[in-house]
Design a protein around this motif. Sequence first.
Motif, PDB file in Angstrom:
ATOM      1  N   GLU A 133       0.857  -1.186   0.000  1.00 18.62           N
ATOM      2  CA  GLU A 133       0.000   0.000   0.000  1.00 18.62           C
ATOM      3  C   GLU A 133       0.891   1.234   0.000  1.00 18.62           C
ATOM      4  O   GLU A 133       1.827   1.319   0.804  1.00 18.62           O
ATOM      5  CB  GLU A 133      -0.902   0.011   1.231  1.00 18.62           C
ATOM      6  CG  GLU A 133      -1.900  -1.136   1.287  1.00 18.62           C
ATOM      7  CD  GLU A 133      -2.995  -0.994   0.239  1.00 18.62           C
ATOM      8  OE1 GLU A 133      -3.178   0.143  -0.265  1.00 18.62           O
ATOM      9  OE2 GLU A 133      -3.647  -2.000  -0.075  1.00 18.62           O
ATOM     10  N   PRO A 134       0.616   2.217  -0.856  1.00 17.19           N
ATOM     11  CA  PRO A 134       1.493   3.388  -0.957  1.00 17.19           C
ATOM     12  C   PRO A 134       1.690   4.134   0.353  1.00 17.19           C
ATOM     13  O   PRO A 134       2.764   4.671   0.607  1.00 17.19           O
ATOM     14  CB  PRO A 134       0.783   4.274  -1.991  1.00 17.19           C
ATOM     15  CG  PRO A 134      -0.060   3.331  -2.794  1.00 17.19           C
ATOM     16  CD  PRO A 134      -0.485   2.261  -1.841  1.00 17.19           C
ATOM     17  N   ASP A 135       0.638   4.170   1.209  1.00 16.64           N
ATOM     18  CA  ASP A 135       0.746   4.982   2.421  1.00 16.64           C
ATOM     19  C   ASP A 135       1.234   4.205   3.635  1.00 16.64           C
ATOM     20  O   ASP A 135       1.407   4.782   4.715  1.00 16.64           O
ATOM     21  CB  ASP A 135      -0.587   5.656   2.739  1.00 16.64           C
ATOM     22  CG  ASP A 135      -1.719   4.652   2.924  1.00 16.64           C
ATOM     23  OD1 ASP A 135      -1.518   3.459   2.611  1.00 16.64           O
ATOM     24  OD2 ASP A 135      -2.802   5.061   3.386  1.00 16.64           O
ATOM     25  N   GLU A 136       1.481   2.890   3.511  1.00 13.98           N
ATOM     26  CA  GLU A 136       2.047   2.166   4.652  1.00 13.98           C
ATOM     27  C   GLU A 136       3.553   2.415   4.698  1.00 13.98           C
ATOM     28  O   GLU A 136       4.172   2.747   3.694  1.00 13.98           O
ATOM     29  CB  GLU A 136       1.737   0.671   4.580  1.00 13.98           C
ATOM     30  CG  GLU A 136       2.417  -0.096   3.463  1.00 13.98           C
ATOM     31  CD  GLU A 136       2.057  -1.584   3.481  1.00 13.98           C
ATOM     32  OE1 GLU A 136       1.901  -2.156   4.570  1.00 13.98           O
ATOM     33  OE2 GLU A 136       1.942  -2.161   2.382  1.00 13.98           O
ATOM     34  N   THR A 137       4.133   2.277   5.873  1.00 14.10           N
ATOM     35  CA  THR A 137       5.561   2.541   5.991  1.00 14.10           C
ATOM     36  C   THR A 137       6.376   1.372   5.458  1.00 14.10           C
ATOM     37  O   THR A 137       5.882   0.237   5.345  1.00 14.10           O
ATOM     38  CB  THR A 137       5.953   2.792   7.457  1.00 14.10           C
ATOM     39  OG1 THR A 137       5.768   1.581   8.206  1.00 14.10           O
ATOM     40  CG2 THR A 137       5.132   3.917   8.067  1.00 14.10           C
ATOM     41  N   PRO A 171       7.140   6.352   4.087  1.00 13.07           N
ATOM     42  CA  PRO A 171       6.032   5.764   3.337  1.00 13.07           C
ATOM     43  C   PRO A 171       6.518   5.035   2.089  1.00 13.07           C
ATOM     44  O   PRO A 171       7.463   5.463   1.427  1.00 13.07           O
ATOM     45  CB  PRO A 171       5.173   6.978   2.959  1.00 13.07           C
ATOM     46  CG  PRO A 171       5.572   8.054   3.911  1.00 13.07           C
ATOM     47  CD  PRO A 171       7.015   7.811   4.211  1.00 13.07           C
ATOM     48  N   GLU A 173       5.271   4.808  -0.843  1.00 15.13           N
ATOM     49  CA  GLU A 173       5.163   5.522  -2.117  1.00 15.13           C
ATOM     50  C   GLU A 173       6.403   6.366  -2.406  1.00 15.13           C
ATOM     51  O   GLU A 173       6.728   6.600  -3.574  1.00 15.13           O
ATOM     52  CB  GLU A 173       3.919   6.405  -2.126  1.00 15.13           C
ATOM     53  CG  GLU A 173       3.912   7.517  -1.107  1.00 15.13           C
ATOM     54  CD  GLU A 173       2.660   8.367  -1.218  1.00 15.13           C
ATOM     55  OE1 GLU A 173       2.234   8.658  -2.352  1.00 15.13           O
ATOM     56  OE2 GLU A 173       2.091   8.734  -0.168  1.00 15.13           O
ATOM     57  N   HIS A 174       7.097   6.819  -1.376  1.00 23.35           N
ATOM     58  CA  HIS A 174       8.311   7.606  -1.591  1.00 23.35           C
ATOM     59  C   HIS A 174       9.566   6.745  -1.528  1.00 23.35           C
ATOM     60  O   HIS A 174      10.500   6.949  -2.306  1.00 23.35           O
ATOM     61  CB  HIS A 174       8.416   8.711  -0.533  1.00 23.35           C
ATOM     62  CG  HIS A 174       7.247   9.633  -0.504  1.00 23.35           C
ATOM     63  ND1 HIS A 174       6.719  10.207  -1.652  1.00 23.35           N
ATOM     64  CD2 HIS A 174       6.474  10.086   0.526  1.00 23.35           C
ATOM     65  CE1 HIS A 174       5.697  10.965  -1.329  1.00 23.35           C
ATOM     66  NE2 HIS A 174       5.520  10.913  -0.022  1.00 23.35           N
ATOM     67  N   SER A 177       9.065   2.933  -4.290  1.00 20.67           N
ATOM     68  CA  SER A 177       8.273   2.941  -5.529  1.00 20.67           C
ATOM     69  C   SER A 177       8.737   1.855  -6.490  1.00 20.67           C
ATOM     70  O   SER A 177       7.934   1.234  -7.185  1.00 20.67           O
ATOM     71  CB  SER A 177       8.358   4.312  -6.204  1.00 20.67           C
ATOM     72  OG  SER A 177       9.709   4.659  -6.475  1.00 20.67           O
ATOM     73  N   THR A 385       7.257  11.631   5.208  1.00 20.11           N
ATOM     74  CA  THR A 385       5.999  12.232   4.770  1.00 20.11           C
ATOM     75  C   THR A 385       6.182  13.648   4.230  1.00 20.11           C
ATOM     76  O   THR A 385       5.286  14.160   3.541  1.00 20.11           O
ATOM     77  CB  THR A 385       4.982  12.256   5.927  1.00 20.11           C
ATOM     78  OG1 THR A 385       5.575  12.907   7.061  1.00 20.11           O
ATOM     79  CG2 THR A 385       4.577  10.847   6.323  1.00 20.11           C
ATOM     80  N   ASP A 388       5.518  14.239   0.552  1.00 15.34           N
ATOM     81  CA  ASP A 388       4.192  14.449  -0.034  1.00 15.34           C
ATOM     82  C   ASP A 388       4.151  15.783  -0.769  1.00 15.34           C
ATOM     83  O   ASP A 388       3.327  15.974  -1.679  1.00 15.34           O
ATOM     84  CB  ASP A 388       3.108  14.442   1.056  1.00 15.34           C
ATOM     85  CG  ASP A 388       2.935  13.083   1.706  1.00 15.34           C
ATOM     86  OD1 ASP A 388       3.376  12.077   1.114  1.00 15.34           O
ATOM     87  OD2 ASP A 388       2.363  13.022   2.809  1.00 15.34           O
ATOM     88  N   ASP A 391       3.889  16.463  -4.657  1.00 14.70           N
ATOM     89  CA  ASP A 391       2.637  16.528  -5.424  1.00 14.70           C
ATOM     90  C   ASP A 391       2.339  17.948  -5.888  1.00 14.70           C
ATOM     91  O   ASP A 391       1.559  18.145  -6.836  1.00 14.70           O
ATOM     92  CB  ASP A 391       1.469  16.008  -4.583  1.00 14.70           C
ATOM     93  CG  ASP A 391       1.588  14.516  -4.275  1.00 14.70           C
ATOM     94  OD1 ASP A 391       2.298  13.821  -5.026  1.00 14.70           O
ATOM     95  OD2 ASP A 391       0.975  14.066  -3.290  1.00 14.70           O
TER      96      ASP A 391
END
Length: 429
Positions: A133-137, A171, A173-174, A177, A385, A388, A391
Amino acid sequence: MPERSLRPMTVGIVGAGITGLALAHHLDKGEVEYVVLEADDEPGGVIRSGRVNGYLLEWGPQRLRRTNPVDELITDLGLDDEVIEAGDTKLFVYANGALRRAPFSIEEFGHTDLLSWRGKLDVLKEPQTAPAEPDETAAKLFTRKFGEEVYENLLGPLFGGTYGSEPERMPVEHALSGVMKLEQKYGSLLEPALKRAMAGGTSAPAISFEEGVQTLPETLYDAHAENVRLETPVTEVRETEDGYVLETDAEEFAVNEVVVTTPAAVSADLLATLAPTAASALERLNYNPLALVHLRADCDRDGFGYQVRNDEGLDTLGVSWNASMFGRDGVYTVFLGGMRNPELVEEDDETLGSIAATEFEKVMDAEADVLNVARLRRGFPAYDTSWDALDEVRMPEGVHLATNYTARMGVPSRIREARQLAESLANRA
């Protein structure tokens, strides 16, 4: 103030680090005009090599991988004879009071004492877990996918140590990826891990050069010096009817396209007028400060070095064994600070040297002398975080960011991005 002149160019590159210089090289091959403007008095950015008391030290990357983009540059620049390939590629984790080998092959995984048999069996359950999941660590993902023991003893130290970061605050997502793309491609993470393990780890060898990693950007600079201006900081990027103007204290450079390769804070200042929303976002990005303590010691261990498990009670994040990797006369590089303890970087040289030498002796059972203490206050991207904010980063048409905050860090990744951008700009030209 000297009289200003307007000089027409095609691509204006801000920064003569490895990204800017590799971009210049590939633009030159594509017959695209360019100029590179660098504030410092030498090329290379964070890549710095030099001698202290006769010992060759690295103040940035300690090594690089000879991936295809790196190999292409080495060939183009005629550097093959100066390449040093790393010796024994073993990597260790200091866990439960001892150095334990990290496994990168099927055989090593079976024999490693970093993991119990229960921990090893947990790895085999990974295909049954839910996708990332993108927002899980990163910590949650690694634990959920491979088990708590694998995370604490292996993935946490290796991944966190690489970035000087804490996976609990990064996270997916960062920070991961690329891992998400692998999972989407293979349906699990175990399959690509097994493919790499069966190949014995990575196919791209770790390398340096006779006089250190900085040889690469220095040789790039020498090859394209007529188009690179050192000690020429860009003070503003201004839009015109025909493109952009890069302002410096002495000259103005008219260009059609602009590529900014500087650190986030520098880029934010530079783009404050041209792209204020993006500049504000870049100012919010966190980096992990690092202290590098170079030691001289006599040890008989072979390998790349070690990372330290988080609960071992040491300030050391990891140690690079330059001595055994490249025959660097007993040189070892200790990394301190990072996301775990950023305030430590502000301690004086004597304190940092004492911590590094004392903890090195505890782990390696060898006395060490301090050669040098250095600091990278904006060392590695935190990928926390605060990222973010990316974006909100939108560049005007014709302005490009090529940096470790818009793509991955690491010399091979920087060179790869530079080559791809050069191809795109050549098509536009």
